[in-house]
Enzyme design. Structure first.
Site, mmCIF file in Angstrom:
data_model
loop_
_atom_site.group_PDB
_atom_site.id
_atom_site.type_symbol
_atom_site.label_atom_id
_atom_site.label_comp_id
_atom_site.label_asym_id
_atom_site.label_seq_id
_atom_site.Cartn_x
_atom_site.Cartn_y
_atom_site.Cartn_z
ATOM 1 N N ASN A 9 -25.744 38.274 52.349
ATOM 2 C CA ASN A 9 -25.585 37.317 53.730
ATOM 3 C C ASN A 9 -23.929 37.340 53.756
ATOM 4 O OD1 ASN A 9 -25.359 35.671 55.808
ATOM 5 N ND2 ASN A 9 -25.951 33.754 54.528
ATOM 6 N N LYS A 11 -22.523 36.250 56.479
ATOM 7 C CA LYS A 11 -22.106 35.155 57.209
ATOM 8 C C LYS A 11 -21.210 35.718 58.329
ATOM 9 C CE LYS A 11 -22.811 32.261 53.081
ATOM 10 N NZ LYS A 11 -22.537 30.881 52.839
ATOM 11 N N HIS A 95 -31.169 29.602 57.486
ATOM 12 C CA HIS A 95 -29.967 29.244 56.407
ATOM 13 C C HIS A 95 -29.680 27.724 56.461
ATOM 14 C CE1 HIS A 95 -26.342 29.474 54.379
ATOM 15 N NE2 HIS A 95 -26.885 30.410 53.523
ATOM 16 N N GLU A 97 -26.733 26.479 56.502
ATOM 17 C CA GLU A 97 -25.553 26.433 57.675
ATOM 18 C C GLU A 97 -26.206 26.530 58.840
ATOM 19 O OE1 GLU A 97 -23.291 29.698 55.920
ATOM 20 O OE2 GLU A 97 -23.113 28.692 54.263
ATOM 21 N N GLU A 167 -32.282 27.935 48.114
ATOM 22 C CA GLU A 167 -30.755 27.880 48.026
ATOM 23 C C GLU A 167 -30.354 26.123 47.924
ATOM 24 O OE1 GLU A 167 -28.639 31.497 49.427
ATOM 25 O OE2 GLU A 167 -29.058 30.276 51.204
ATOM 26 N N GLY A 173 -21.523 28.338 47.974
ATOM 27 C CA GLY A 173 -20.352 28.292 48.390
ATOM 28 C C GLY A 173 -19.075 27.638 47.488
ATOM 29 N N SER A 213 -23.781 30.620 45.050
ATOM 30 C CA SER A 213 -22.905 31.267 43.749
ATOM 31 C C SER A 213 -23.519 32.066 42.848
ATOM 32 C CB SER A 213 -22.189 29.886 43.103
ATOM 33 O OG SER A 213 -21.561 29.048 44.400
HETATM 34 C C1 PEP Z 1 -25.863 31.968 51.147
HETATM 35 O O1 PEP Z 1 -24.909 31.737 51.878
HETATM 36 O O2 PEP Z 1 -26.834 32.342 51.327
HETATM 37 C C2 PEP Z 1 -25.144 31.897 49.636
HETATM 38 C C3 PEP Z 1 -25.931 31.805 48.786
HETATM 39 O O3 PEP Z 1 -23.813 31.727 49.709
HETATM 40 P P1 PEP Z 1 -23.055 32.026 48.079
HETATM 41 O O4 PEP Z 1 -23.488 32.941 47.335
HETATM 42 O O5 PEP Z 1 -21.307 32.149 48.563
HETATM 43 O O6 PEP Z 1 -23.116 30.684 47.577
#
Ligand code: PEP
Length: 249
Positions: A9, A11, A95, A97, A167, A173, A213
């Site tokens: 992703n 973003k 997601h 976000e 998630e 992040g 992460s």
């Molecule tokens: C995401 O945004 O779906 C995500 C898992 O981000 P990160 O790997 O940076 O934690």
């Protein structure tokens, strides 16, 4: 036998020129891996060139969002047909976000999931709890509800094809990864709720990813868990290291 799926992703990162550079870097590094399905999800403006640049490779392209109407007065939105015609196979929906900054509800996610299937797109449906929800002990209840609503009235044959990304919001992040045991517990609960609603055969086929992460150092342990079928990767998908996650073992 479920095929592992690792999706990046991106973003709101990478202009078209930068997207092309990243694709050209990653293409040879993930080539030849037929054990893992590889998906890049760049911003909308990069989709056409990403599809073009990955033709004939093992990389598939997904969008990060779409709206649930066919067309019309929805300024700033992108329709399922637009995403499909760009050559996308996947679309990330719900997601955290999108939920946090753009007010997406479980009901909107459900409408988008149904529209995605109508257009032959496979949704990667994101679910997960906030830190305070984990601390309140309601993670499993909350995630079960998110999954149930996201998949409400979806044809079981389509549910089999869907991908659910667990998630935990506190792990996105932040550099804080859920332990493989924590991630497995929730991914297992997701498969369980799918079995309750749609039957065991559907639950055995749906793929459940972990996201939060994921990096080259923790991917192998996470993806080895019985109910984790790969990962949704944010930050680490923007670097050559993403190939190490794809080629995790
Ligand atoms: C995401 O945004 O779906 C995500 C898992 O981000 P990160 O790997 O940076 O934690």
């Amino acid at each position: 036998m479920r095929k592992t799926i690792v999706a990046g992703n991106w973003k709101m990162n990478k202009t078209p020129k930068e997207a092309l550079e990243l694709i050209e870097t990653l293409k040879p590094l993930v080539a030849g891996n037929d054990k893992t399905e590889v998906v890049f999800c760049p911003p909308f403006v990069d989709l056409l060139l990403a599809v073009e640049a990955t033709k004939g490779t093992n990389i598939k392209i997904g969008a990060q969002n779409m709206y649930c109407a066919e067309s019309g007065a929805y300024t700033g939105e992108v329709s399922p047909a637009m995403v499909k015609e760009c050559g996308c196979e996947y679309v990330i929906l719900g997601h955290s976000e999108r939920r946090a900054y753009f007010g997406e509800t479980n009901e909107l996610v459900n409408a988008k999931v149904k529209k995605a299937f109508e257009h032959g797109l496979t949704p990667i449906i994101c679910v997960g709890e906030k830190l305070e929800e984990r601390e309140q002990g309601i993670t499993i209840d909350l995630v079960r509800m998110q999954v149930k609503i996201a998949l409400k009235d979806v044809d079981p044959e389509n549910v089999k094809k869907a991908v659910i990304a667990y998630e935990p919001i506190w792990a996105i992040g932040t550099g804080k990864t859920a332990t493989s045991v924590q991630a497995e517990e929730v991914c297992c609960a997701i498969r369980q709720v799918v079995a309750e609603v749609f039957g065991q055969e559907v639950a055995d086929e749906i793929r459940v990813q972990y996201g939060g992460s994921v990096n080259a150092g923790n991917a192998a342990e996470l993806f080895a868990m019985p109910n984790i079928d790969g990962g949704l990767v944010g930050g680490a998908s923007l670097k050559a290291d993403f190939a190490k996650i794809v080629n995790y073992d």
